[in-house]
Design a protein around this motif. Structure first.
Motif: not given
Ligand code: CA
Length: 221
Positions: A8-9, A52, A54, A102
């Motif tokens: 997850e970024d 995640d 993206n 989310k």
């Molecule tokens: Ca993301």
């Protein structure tokens, strides 16, 4: 069955998920881009991936596709940014085991993580062995060299943690979180005490002290 890879970024979400998993007795590792996520997932060091979609470098769909193409069957829960079903369908078709739209409450993710780990564990062998030490997870019985040994519930779980990580040095902190969760006094020496009990029952040479680091299951009985 506690090691969770979180890819997850977004720092806020990564920290929220990481802290929540840790507080529930899991050992999370958080990475922030697709290629690192893929590499970590391929190490075999993890029991489940929270992925995640993206992500920088390579998106979650591509990470998942590559994992499955490489024959890696690790359970994957994808985090979808939208409530739109297109991401979800694509994720499940790409080999995800579950998805989490989310925004989500931590308890919702936790329920999915536990469910996936349980489903995975059900297919697992119920007997763990290392040399002449054998643990039957279903009947909760332990044997050393064909002789049955009485272990308390905690001793059994501690022995199980060692047998699931043969040859690895396990720190006191790791053992506390695996075996006691948060049900212990801070600064407690409970790990050392229980390692002593196990040595007495299983053989003193079996669990080696690695100074300043922790304990390791050895090949000697
Ligand atoms: Ca993301």
């Amino acid at each position: 069955m506690n090691r969770i890879l979180v890819v997850e970024d977004e720092p806020r979400i990564a920290s929220f998920v990481g802290k929540g998993l840790r507080a529930n007795g899991f050992t999370p590792t958080v990475v922030g881009d697709g290629p690192t996520g893929y590499d970590y997932a391929m190490t075999g060091e993890f029991d489940l991936v929270v992925l995640d979609i993206n992500l920088p470098g390579m998106d979650g769909f591509e990470v998942l596709r590559r994992l499955r193409r490489a024959g890696n069957a690790i359970p994957v829960i994808i985090l979808t940014a939208r409530t739109s079903t297109s991401d979800t369908v694509a994720g499940l078709e790409g080999g995800a085991d579950d998805y989490m739209p989310k925004p989500f409450r931590f308890e919702e993710l936790l329920a999915r993580v536990r469910l996936r780990l349980r489903a995975d564990r059900a297919e697992e062998s119920t007997v763990l062995a290392h040399g002449d030490l054998v643990l039957d997870l279903r009947s909760r019985r332990a044997e050393v060299a064909g002789r049955s040994v009485d272990l308390s519930a905690r001793e059994f779980t501690l022995a199980e943690t060692f047998l699931r990580n043969p040859g690895h040095v396990l720190s006191r902190e790791q053992l506390l979180s695996h075996v006691w969760g948060y049900d212990f006094e801070p600064g407690s020496n409970v790990v050392d005490v229980y390692v002593r009990y196990l040595r007495r029952k299983l053989g003193a040479e079996r669990i080696e002290t690695v100074r300043g680091m922790g304990y390791r299951l050895t090949d000697h009985g």
